[in-house]
Design a protein around this motif. Sequence first.
Motif, PDB file in Angstrom:
ATOM      1  N   MET A   1     -21.430  24.460-126.221  1.00 42.81           N
ATOM      2  CA  MET A   1     -21.508  25.743-125.543  1.00 42.81           C
ATOM      3  C   MET A   1     -20.418  25.887-124.483  1.00 42.81           C
ATOM      4  SD  MET A   1     -23.641  27.630-126.919  1.00 42.81           S
ATOM      5  CE  MET A   1     -24.229  28.952-125.951  1.00 42.81           C
ATOM      6  N   ARG A   2     -20.034  24.761-123.868  1.00 45.50           N
ATOM      7  CA  ARG A   2     -19.020  24.835-122.835  1.00 45.50           C
ATOM      8  C   ARG A   2     -17.696  25.320-123.414  1.00 45.50           C
ATOM      9  NH1 ARG A   2     -17.092  19.539-119.617  1.00 45.50           N
ATOM     10  NH2 ARG A   2     -16.923  18.841-121.765  1.00 45.50           N
ATOM     11  N   GLY A   3     -17.354  24.840-124.621  1.00 48.99           N
ATOM     12  CA  GLY A   3     -16.108  25.249-125.258  1.00 48.99           C
ATOM     13  C   GLY A   3     -16.074  26.740-125.530  1.00 48.99           C
ATOM     14  N   LEU A   4     -17.194  27.281-126.034  1.00 48.02           N
ATOM     15  CA  LEU A   4     -17.260  28.714-126.295  1.00 48.02           C
ATOM     16  C   LEU A   4     -17.166  29.495-124.995  1.00 48.02           C
ATOM     17  CD1 LEU A   4     -17.603  30.969-128.354  1.00 48.02           C
ATOM     18  CD2 LEU A   4     -20.079  30.751-128.053  1.00 48.02           C
ATOM     19  N   ALA A   5     -17.796  29.015-123.954  1.00 46.04           N
ATOM     20  CA  ALA A   5     -17.734  29.695-122.652  1.00 46.04           C
ATOM     21  C   ALA A   5     -16.294  29.716-122.126  1.00 46.04           C
ATOM     22  CB  ALA A   5     -18.657  28.998-121.650  1.00 46.04           C
ATOM     23  N   ILE A   6     -15.580  28.622-122.303  1.00 43.00           N
ATOM     24  CA  ILE A   6     -14.182  28.568-121.844  1.00 43.00           C
ATOM     25  C   ILE A   6     -13.321  29.543-122.639  1.00 43.00           C
ATOM     26  CG2 ILE A   6     -12.124  27.095-121.746  1.00 43.00           C
ATOM     27  CD1 ILE A   6     -14.057  24.749-121.111  1.00 43.00           C
ATOM     28  N   LEU A   7     -13.472  29.519-123.971  1.00 40.85           N
ATOM     29  CA  LEU A   7     -12.682  30.423-124.807  1.00 40.85           C
ATOM     30  C   LEU A   7     -12.992  31.885-124.495  1.00 40.85           C
ATOM     31  CD1 LEU A   7     -12.869  28.533-128.221  1.00 40.85           C
ATOM     32  CD2 LEU A   7     -10.917  28.691-126.675  1.00 40.85           C
ATOM     33  N   LEU A   8     -14.255  32.205-124.319  1.00 44.16           N
ATOM     34  CA  LEU A   8     -14.630  33.579-123.977  1.00 44.16           C
ATOM     35  C   LEU A   8     -14.129  33.972-122.590  1.00 44.16           C
ATOM     36  CD1 LEU A   8     -18.241  33.871-125.434  1.00 44.16           C
ATOM     37  CD2 LEU A   8     -16.171  35.007-126.246  1.00 44.16           C
ATOM     38  N   ALA A   9     -14.139  33.031-121.657  1.00 42.03           N
ATOM     39  CA  ALA A   9     -13.639  33.329-120.316  1.00 42.03           C
ATOM     40  C   ALA A   9     -12.160  33.709-120.362  1.00 42.03           C
ATOM     41  CB  ALA A   9     -13.851  32.124-119.398  1.00 42.03           C
ATOM     42  N   PHE A  10     -11.378  32.995-121.151  1.00 40.38           N
ATOM     43  CA  PHE A  10      -9.962  33.341-121.271  1.00 40.38           C
ATOM     44  C   PHE A  10      -9.778  34.679-121.983  1.00 40.38           C
ATOM     45  CE2 PHE A  10      -9.216  28.896-120.217  1.00 40.38           C
ATOM     46  CZ  PHE A  10      -8.155  29.032-119.337  1.00 40.38           C
ATOM     47  N   HIS A  11     -10.604  34.933-122.983  1.00 43.83           N
ATOM     48  CA  HIS A  11     -10.519  36.214-123.681  1.00 43.83           C
ATOM     49  C   HIS A  11     -10.832  37.368-122.726  1.00 43.83           C
ATOM     50  CE1 HIS A  11     -10.826  39.214-126.791  1.00 43.83           C
ATOM     51  NE2 HIS A  11     -12.042  39.517-126.368  1.00 43.83           N
ATOM     52  N   PHE A  12     -11.901  37.239-121.974  1.00 43.73           N
ATOM     53  CA  PHE A  12     -12.280  38.309-121.049  1.00 43.73           C
ATOM     54  C   PHE A  12     -11.303  38.433-119.879  1.00 43.73           C
ATOM     55  CE2 PHE A  12     -16.646  37.708-122.914  1.00 43.73           C
ATOM     56  CZ  PHE A  12     -16.590  38.879-123.656  1.00 43.73           C
ATOM     57  N   THR A  13     -10.705  37.329-119.477  1.00 44.49           N
ATOM     58  CA  THR A  13      -9.657  37.392-118.456  1.00 44.49           C
ATOM     59  C   THR A  13      -8.462  38.178-118.977  1.00 44.49           C
ATOM     60  OG1 THR A  13     -10.357  35.260-117.567  1.00 44.49           O
ATOM     61  CG2 THR A  13      -8.156  36.026-116.958  1.00 44.49           C
ATOM     62  N   GLY A  14      -8.117  37.950-120.227  1.00 39.46           N
ATOM     63  CA  GLY A  14      -7.043  38.730-120.850  1.00 39.46           C
ATOM     64  C   GLY A  14      -7.388  40.205-120.902  1.00 39.46           C
ATOM     65  N   LEU A  15      -8.638  40.531-121.245  1.00 35.79           N
ATOM     66  CA  LEU A  15      -9.076  41.928-121.258  1.00 35.79           C
ATOM     67  C   LEU A  15      -8.968  42.548-119.873  1.00 35.79           C
ATOM     68  CD1 LEU A  15     -12.271  41.817-123.499  1.00 35.79           C
ATOM     69  CD2 LEU A  15     -10.216  43.138-123.936  1.00 35.79           C
ATOM     70  N   LEU A  16      -9.413  41.820-118.872  1.00 37.61           N
ATOM     71  CA  LEU A  16      -9.385  42.326-117.498  1.00 37.61           C
ATOM     72  C   LEU A  16      -7.950  42.549-117.023  1.00 37.61           C
ATOM     73  CD1 LEU A  16     -11.215  42.934-115.041  1.00 37.61           C
ATOM     74  CD2 LEU A  16     -10.820  40.578-114.331  1.00 37.61           C
ATOM     75  N   LEU A  17      -7.073  41.583-117.269  1.00 39.14           N
ATOM     76  CA  LEU A  17      -5.677  41.737-116.854  1.00 39.14           C
ATOM     77  C   LEU A  17      -4.994  42.890-117.595  1.00 39.14           C
ATOM     78  CD1 LEU A  17      -4.530  38.018-116.592  1.00 39.14           C
ATOM     79  CD2 LEU A  17      -4.901  39.636-114.726  1.00 39.14           C
ATOM     80  N   HIS A  18      -5.323  43.047-118.858  1.00 33.35           N
ATOM     81  CA  HIS A  18      -4.748  44.136-119.640  1.00 33.35           C
ATOM     82  C   HIS A  18      -5.160  45.497-119.075  1.00 33.35           C
ATOM     83  CE1 HIS A  18      -3.176  46.212-123.148  1.00 33.35           C
ATOM     84  NE2 HIS A  18      -4.337  46.842-123.263  1.00 33.35           N
ATOM     85  N   ARG A  19      -6.422  45.606-118.711  1.00 28.55           N
ATOM     86  CA  ARG A  19      -6.926  46.877-118.168  1.00 28.55           C
ATOM     87  C   ARG A  19      -6.412  47.151-116.757  1.00 28.55           C
ATOM     88  NH1 ARG A  19     -11.701  49.431-120.880  1.00 28.55           N
ATOM     89  NH2 ARG A  19     -11.306  48.697-122.978  1.00 28.55           N
ATOM     90  N   LEU A  20      -6.390  46.123-115.919  1.00 31.17           N
ATOM     91  CA  LEU A  20      -6.012  46.328-114.520  1.00 31.17           C
ATOM     92  C   LEU A  20      -4.509  46.459-114.314  1.00 31.17           C
ATOM     93  CD1 LEU A  20      -8.435  43.866-112.695  1.00 31.17           C
ATOM     94  CD2 LEU A  20      -8.618  46.355-112.875  1.00 31.17           C
ATOM     95  N   LEU A  21      -3.741  45.619-115.011  1.00 27.93           N
ATOM     96  CA  LEU A  21      -2.297  45.572-114.774  1.00 27.93           C
ATOM     97  C   LEU A  21      -1.493  46.342-115.815  1.00 27.93           C
ATOM     98  CD1 LEU A  21      -1.985  41.800-113.804  1.00 27.93           C
ATOM     99  CD2 LEU A  21      -2.266  43.776-112.291  1.00 27.93           C
ATOM    100  N   HIS A  22      -2.159  46.845-116.838  1.00 30.44           N
ATOM    101  CA  HIS A  22      -1.500  47.615-117.907  1.00 30.44           C
ATOM    102  C   HIS A  22      -0.328  46.839-118.514  1.00 30.44           C
ATOM    103  CE1 HIS A  22      -4.012  50.973-116.788  1.00 30.44           C
ATOM    104  NE2 HIS A  22      -3.599  50.848-115.542  1.00 30.44           N
ATOM    105  N   ILE A  23      -0.581  45.573-118.788  1.00 31.54           N
ATOM    106  CA  ILE A  23       0.433  44.719-119.406  1.00 31.54           C
ATOM    107  C   ILE A  23       0.606  45.167-120.856  1.00 31.54           C
ATOM    108  CG2 ILE A  23       1.000  42.341-120.069  1.00 31.54           C
ATOM    109  CD1 ILE A  23      -0.726  41.430-117.689  1.00 31.54           C
ATOM    110  N   PRO A  24       1.848  45.343-121.310  1.00 33.51           N
ATOM    111  CA  PRO A  24       2.076  45.870-122.663  1.00 33.51           C
ATOM    112  C   PRO A  24       1.913  44.823-123.772  1.00 33.51           C
ATOM    113  CG  PRO A  24       4.169  45.502-121.607  1.00 33.51           C
ATOM    114  CD  PRO A  24       3.104  45.196-120.574  1.00 33.51           C
TER     115      PRO A  24
END
Length: 122
Positions: A1-24
């Motif tokens: 479960m820890r591995g899935l949590a880590i992978l999802l955390a990076f995925h959601f961090t990417g989503l957050l950065l994409h939305r906030l910083l409008h990275i292309p």
Amino acid sequence: MRGLAILLAFHFTGLLLHRLLHIPLPANVIGLILFVASLFAGWVKLEWVEECAQFLLRHMMLFFAPFIVGTIVFVRVIGANALGIGLSLLLGTLLVLLVTAKTTGALGPKEGARDDGKRAVE
């Protein structure tokens, strides 16, 4: 479960950065870049995510099934444009092969060049 949590955390961090910083870049690519950087930096150990990643890779076809089934909806459109699709696939493949050959030819070692000064084995 820890591995899935880590992978999802990076995925959601990417989503957050994409939305906030409008990275292309797509959000999942941003998350993947952050994940790889964290692996190289040693902040995340491969052992933590390896089991989960192997599980996801083994069952990757399940993630593509909806897209494959979804193409059935477009069978008529694909059939009507089969010639154009086929030609673009063929010409695109040939173009990629040509560019790859030219690039490797230009960047690769020149014929007759020796890399260490020793005589080539004949």
